[in-house]
Write an enzyme that holds these catalytic residues in place. Structure first.
Site, short mmCIF file in Angstrom:
data_model
loop_
_atom_site.label_atom_id
_atom_site.label_comp_id
_atom_site.label_asym_id
_atom_site.label_seq_id
_atom_site.Cartn_x
_atom_site.Cartn_y
_atom_site.Cartn_z
CG ASP A 1 -1.99 -1.05 1.17
OD1 ASP A 1 -2.47 -1.35 0.06
OD2 ASP A 1 -2.34 -1.59 2.23
CG ASP B 1 -6.69 -1.19 -1.86
OD1 ASP B 1 -6.88 -2.39 -2.14
OD2 ASP B 1 -5.85 -0.81 -1.01
#
Length: 168
Positions: free
Chosen positions: A127, A143
């Site tokens: 991430d 995402d």
């Protein structure tokens, strides 16, 4: 032509997601990153992209958003495979009519595939985007694709699906 566009869009989004993750690991992960799974690890201070709004950081996550199902990568991988299979089935059998619904599913497909690649290859998801104005989980391009494509598909289902003839 629409399905070729969707295939190219999905492939482009997957490539962009993987390239961005690679760049973040190389440039923000530094020497501390040795390829081991560091669930929820931050290795740098966020670098502002949009001051006071969005920063770039390096983090790993063995779960989903908010570390849901943390350390259950196999389950999240299986769910991603099922989602990808259902989306591919819907696209191939043309169960979704019109460009809006088809493109939104292609975007969701790209996001699911991008995170699945990480889970299978690394055992966790990389991430990088951190909100600076609220406490929110760090997230990645895959995402964003899942959320934005999912919202767009819900809009399609609520307002447009009956406007196009859907093959049954």
């Amino acid at each position: 032509m629409l399905y070729l566009f969707c295939a190219l869009l999905a492939a482009g989004l997957i490539a962009a997601d993987q390239l961005l993750k690679w760049w973040v690991v190389v440039n923000l992960g530094g020497a501390a990153f040795d390829g081991a799974a560091f669930s929820g690890l931050w290795l740098s201070q966020p670098k502002p992209l949009i001051p006071h709004v969005l920063g770039l950081n390096f983090a790993t996550n063995t779960g989903a958003a908010w570390s849901i199902l943390e350390e259950h990568t196999w389950l999240l991988s299986a769910l991603s495979c099922v989602a990808i299979a259902v989306i591919l089935w819907a696209l191939v059998t043309r169960r979704v009519g019109g460009a809006f619904g088809t493109i939104s599913l292609a975007v969701v497909l790209a996001g699911a595939a991008g995170n699945l690649i990480d889970r299978v290859r690394l055992g966790y998801v990389v991430d990088m985007f951190e909100t600076l104005f609220i406490n929110f989980p760090i997230f990645n391009l895959a995402d964003v694709c899942v959320v934005c494509g999912g919202i767009a598909f819900c809009v399609y289902l609520l307002f447009f699906h009956d406007k196009w003839k859907i093959k049954s």
